[in-house]
Design a protein around this motif. Structure first.
Motif, mmCIF file in Angstrom:
data_model
loop_
_atom_site.group_PDB
_atom_site.id
_atom_site.type_symbol
_atom_site.label_atom_id
_atom_site.label_comp_id
_atom_site.label_asym_id
_atom_site.label_seq_id
_atom_site.Cartn_x
_atom_site.Cartn_y
_atom_site.Cartn_z
ATOM 1 N N GLY A 51 0.896 -1.242 -0.004
ATOM 2 C CA GLY A 51 0.149 0.112 0.038
ATOM 3 C C GLY A 51 0.969 1.310 0.017
ATOM 4 O O GLY A 51 0.692 2.237 -0.802
ATOM 5 N N ILE A 52 2.134 1.295 0.763
ATOM 6 C CA ILE A 52 2.702 2.577 0.865
ATOM 7 C C ILE A 52 3.524 2.702 -0.346
ATOM 8 O O ILE A 52 3.531 3.981 -0.866
ATOM 9 C CB ILE A 52 3.758 2.175 2.128
ATOM 10 N N VAL A 53 4.006 1.596 -0.927
ATOM 11 C CA VAL A 53 4.783 1.762 -2.004
ATOM 12 C C VAL A 53 3.859 2.111 -3.447
ATOM 13 O O VAL A 53 4.200 2.736 -4.272
ATOM 14 C CB VAL A 53 5.780 0.488 -2.488
ATOM 15 N N GLY A 54 2.710 1.473 -3.187
ATOM 16 C CA GLY A 54 1.845 1.803 -4.216
ATOM 17 C C GLY A 54 1.106 3.214 -4.130
ATOM 18 O O GLY A 54 -0.032 3.340 -4.960
ATOM 19 N N ARG A 55 1.454 4.113 -3.267
ATOM 20 C CA ARG A 55 0.913 5.112 -3.129
ATOM 21 C C ARG A 55 -0.482 5.256 -2.719
ATOM 22 O O ARG A 55 -1.265 6.254 -2.685
ATOM 23 C CB ARG A 55 1.084 6.126 -4.427
ATOM 24 N N LEU A 56 -0.880 4.236 -1.918
ATOM 25 C CA LEU A 56 -2.061 4.333 -1.304
ATOM 26 C C LEU A 56 -2.051 4.964 0.157
ATOM 27 O O LEU A 56 -1.319 4.665 0.897
ATOM 28 C CB LEU A 56 -2.802 2.909 -1.293
ATOM 29 N N PRO A 57 -2.708 5.977 0.473
ATOM 30 C CA PRO A 57 -2.597 6.711 1.915
ATOM 31 C C PRO A 57 -2.532 5.468 2.999
ATOM 32 O O PRO A 57 -3.382 4.529 2.837
ATOM 33 C CB PRO A 57 -3.680 7.722 1.839
ATOM 34 N N VAL A 58 -1.841 5.658 4.033
ATOM 35 C CA VAL A 58 -2.010 4.390 5.130
ATOM 36 C C VAL A 58 -3.123 4.205 5.386
ATOM 37 O O VAL A 58 -3.282 3.310 5.714
ATOM 38 C CB VAL A 58 -0.957 5.339 6.037
ATOM 39 N N ALA A 59 -3.886 5.302 5.777
ATOM 40 C CA ALA A 59 -5.210 4.845 6.542
ATOM 41 C C ALA A 59 -6.138 4.125 5.484
ATOM 42 O O ALA A 59 -6.913 2.989 6.149
ATOM 43 C CB ALA A 59 -6.105 6.230 6.644
ATOM 44 N N GLU A 60 -6.017 4.399 3.945
ATOM 45 C CA GLU A 60 -6.828 3.228 3.203
ATOM 46 C C GLU A 60 -6.036 2.122 3.082
ATOM 47 O O GLU A 60 -6.728 1.262 2.791
ATOM 48 C CB GLU A 60 -6.770 4.174 1.717
ATOM 49 N N THR A 63 -7.407 0.270 6.006
ATOM 50 C CA THR A 63 -8.630 -0.069 5.939
ATOM 51 C C THR A 63 -9.071 -1.120 4.942
ATOM 52 O O THR A 63 -9.680 -2.054 5.128
ATOM 53 C CB THR A 63 -9.604 1.279 5.351
ATOM 54 N N ALA A 64 -8.241 -1.224 3.881
ATOM 55 C CA ALA A 64 -8.309 -2.271 2.770
ATOM 56 C C ALA A 64 -7.681 -3.435 3.424
ATOM 57 O O ALA A 64 -8.636 -4.648 3.119
ATOM 58 C CB ALA A 64 -7.583 -1.821 1.533
ATOM 59 N N PHE A 65 -6.825 -3.786 4.127
ATOM 60 C CA PHE A 65 -6.341 -4.670 4.885
ATOM 61 C C PHE A 65 -7.271 -5.085 5.731
ATOM 62 O O PHE A 65 -7.797 -6.439 5.642
ATOM 63 C CB PHE A 65 -5.096 -4.625 5.663
ATOM 64 N N GLY A 66 -7.796 -4.439 6.528
ATOM 65 C CA GLY A 66 -9.051 -4.920 7.449
ATOM 66 C C GLY A 66 -10.022 -5.446 6.839
ATOM 67 O O GLY A 66 -10.728 -6.495 7.409
ATOM 68 N N LYS A 67 -10.282 -4.842 5.681
ATOM 69 C CA LYS A 67 -11.645 -5.345 4.988
ATOM 70 C C LYS A 67 -11.358 -6.858 4.524
ATOM 71 O O LYS A 67 -12.247 -7.811 4.917
ATOM 72 C CB LYS A 67 -12.111 -4.467 3.865
ATOM 73 N N LEU A 341 -3.949 -5.402 -2.702
ATOM 74 C CA LEU A 341 -3.576 -5.653 -4.049
ATOM 75 C C LEU A 341 -4.676 -4.845 -4.818
ATOM 76 O O LEU A 341 -4.423 -4.259 -5.814
ATOM 77 C CB LEU A 341 -3.201 -6.933 -4.469
ATOM 78 N N ILE A 342 -5.615 -5.170 -4.682
ATOM 79 C CA ILE A 342 -6.764 -4.603 -5.375
ATOM 80 C C ILE A 342 -7.031 -3.180 -5.184
ATOM 81 O O ILE A 342 -7.174 -2.556 -6.090
ATOM 82 C CB ILE A 342 -8.257 -5.446 -4.896
ATOM 83 N N SER A 343 -6.902 -2.529 -3.775
ATOM 84 C CA SER A 343 -7.285 -1.099 -3.532
ATOM 85 C C SER A 343 -6.016 -0.498 -4.179
ATOM 86 O O SER A 343 -6.573 0.606 -4.593
ATOM 87 C CB SER A 343 -7.189 -1.070 -2.114
#
Length: 464
Positions: A51-60, A63-67, A341-343
């Motif tokens: 998520g971090i390397v893929g430039r997804l905000p940490v909060a998102e 959230t994605a991992f938790g979902k 990965l999807i997010s």
């Protein structure tokens, strides 16, 4: 921005996303193989890094991992728990011993390898591989000593039956995770899985053993013997009740969830929409309901049928759950990794690339699972990770093709077990083999299973 600039920007973005996926997978592999970090923690850290390397905000990212974690745990957690309870009661009641003794006792010396393959498959249907292995080893030793056949000639077919069920046939956790991640139809996957499993067990078990027994010939060790003549029963007598449930009743109980799930699949195909029989079979064949019914029935047919009292049955259930805690966490974390990965958009990128490459989706799924299996040594990690990577492709596939995708991933997850796989060392130590001998037998058997599984999946794809 002109078209060239837009194309360049898209290429740069794609390269960055691919790098994020590779970095995350590499971290998981290094943590598991080199630093010996538990796969649950490795998958969690890998998902956050993606998520971090893929430039997804940490909060998102969180959230994605938790979902993904929650959805996967909700989808298969109860099934894995019920399967563990069923398997433990089968062992504690003496039902597993009854299956083994009846089948092996009726087979002639020539057909013993085939009988052991059947025993491995039946025992492996409701049990995790490691539990089935521990349960079968005393039986393998005893049959080898009494028959005079090589330990490899009898052990490899039994292990083939166990391993094929583990990788290809629900309600094992690996196939269930892939079914949930890819939204495959369980009934179709079960039916196709059995079609692939039968010839795969035959080829990787009794037929492959004809060669493996020539390469490696070891006698059965004296483990589990209680007398010099080795005529005492292999299991711990104090752990089994005074009587066993009958063979027919035991087999019927073991196959009950399979029959219920197959009934649902057949009803969905042949029964009219909204008809009473279809509604009933759909409800009974839902995996959670089918396994719950099987456990409740087993309380009476296996538990009470073997003379176990309420306390003994309750103890059996209690002891079945702690060993699967790690498996549940790994599976759920794999779901979190998949959702990350999807997010980030990596999944869609892979789907677009496959669509434009002309490469077989089934072959790609198998290759991805093989690479992760070789790197991590875990069939479960390979299954959940490959399912996450291939999930975005499902929208272009029919229900039958989606089920074949599940089986292709399952076959790939079994490829060439080696020194980073705990199962490799369990087999080596139980059989008293050297590393080289274990590679010639166990590792090659797993490879035969994987390749044969892929071949039969591709053949089925020609008619589905």
């Amino acid at each position: 921005m002109n078209s060239l600039q837009l194309a360049a920007a898209q290429t740069a973005s794609s390269t960055w996303l691919v790098s994020a996926a590779l970095v995350g997978i590499a971290l998981i592999v290094v943590l598991i193989t080199y630093f010996k970090v538990h796969p649950f923690l490795s998958l969690t850290l890998g998902a956050l890094l993606v998520g971090i390397v893929g430039r997804l905000p940490v909060a998102e990212t969180i959230t994605a991992f938790g979902k993904g974690f929650g959805d996967t745990a909700a989808g298969v957690g109860g099934l894995i728990a019920l399967g563990a309870m069923f398997g433990k009661l089968l062992a504690d009641s003496g039902g597993a011993d009854q299956i083994v003794d009846t089948i092996v006792g009726r087979a002639g010396r020539r057909f013993l390898p085939w009988a052991m393959a059947l025993v491995g498959a039946l025992i492996g249907l409701p049990m995790f591989f490691e539990i089935g292995l521990v349960l079968l080893m005393p039986v393998i030793f005893l049959v080898a000593r009494r028959s005079g056949l090589s330990l490899i000639a009898l052990g490899v077919p039994a292990l083939a039956g166990l391993s094929v069920m583990h990788g290809l046939v629900p309600p094992h956790p690996g196939p269930l995770v892939a079914i949930a991640a890819l939204k495959a139809d369980l009934g179709i996957t079960l039916a196709l899985g059995v079609l692939v499993a039968i010839p795969t067990v035959a080829l990787a078990g009794p037929l492959f053993t004809r060669y493996a027994a020539r390469w490696v010939n070891v006698p059965a060790p004296a483990l589990f013997s209680k007398d010099p003549d080795h005529t005492s029963p292999p299991a711990d007598e104090q752990s089994t009740p005074g009587r066993r449930p009958s063979f027919g009743l035991t087999i019927a109980t073991v196959l009950l969830p399979v029959v219920l799930m197959m009934g649902k699949a057949l009803a969905d195909i042949f029964a009219p929409q909204g008809s009473g029989i279809r509604v009933v079979l759909d409800n009974l064949g839902t995996p959670l309901v089918a396994l719950l019914i099987a456990v409740l029935v087993a309380v009476f047919t296996l538990g009470r049928g073997s003379g176990m009292d309420r306390k003994a049955i309750a103890t059996s259930f209690e002891q079945s759950l702690p060993p699967i805690a790690g498996i549940l966490l790994i599976v759920a974390a794999g779901g979190g990794f998949k959702q990350t990965l999807i997010s980030t958009g990596i999944g869609k990128l892979v789907a677009d690339w496959v669509a434009g490459s002309g490469l077989s989706v089934l072959l790609l799924a198998w290759l991805v699972a093989v690479l992760i299996r070789l790197a991590t040594g875990s069939a479960t990690v390979a299954t959940v990770t490959a399912s996450g990577i291939l999930a975005p492709l499902v929208g272009t596939l029919s229900p039958g093709e989606t089920s074949l995708l599940v089986l292709a991933i399952g076959a790939g997850s079994l490829f060439f077990s080696h020194v980073n796989d705990a199962g490799f060392w369990m087999v080596k130590e139980y059989f008293g083999l050297t590393v080289g001998q274990n590679i010639k037998t166990w590792s090659l058997m797993e490879t035969v299973i994987s390749v044969c599984g892929l071949v039969f999946v591709l053949l089925l794809n020609l008619i589905i």
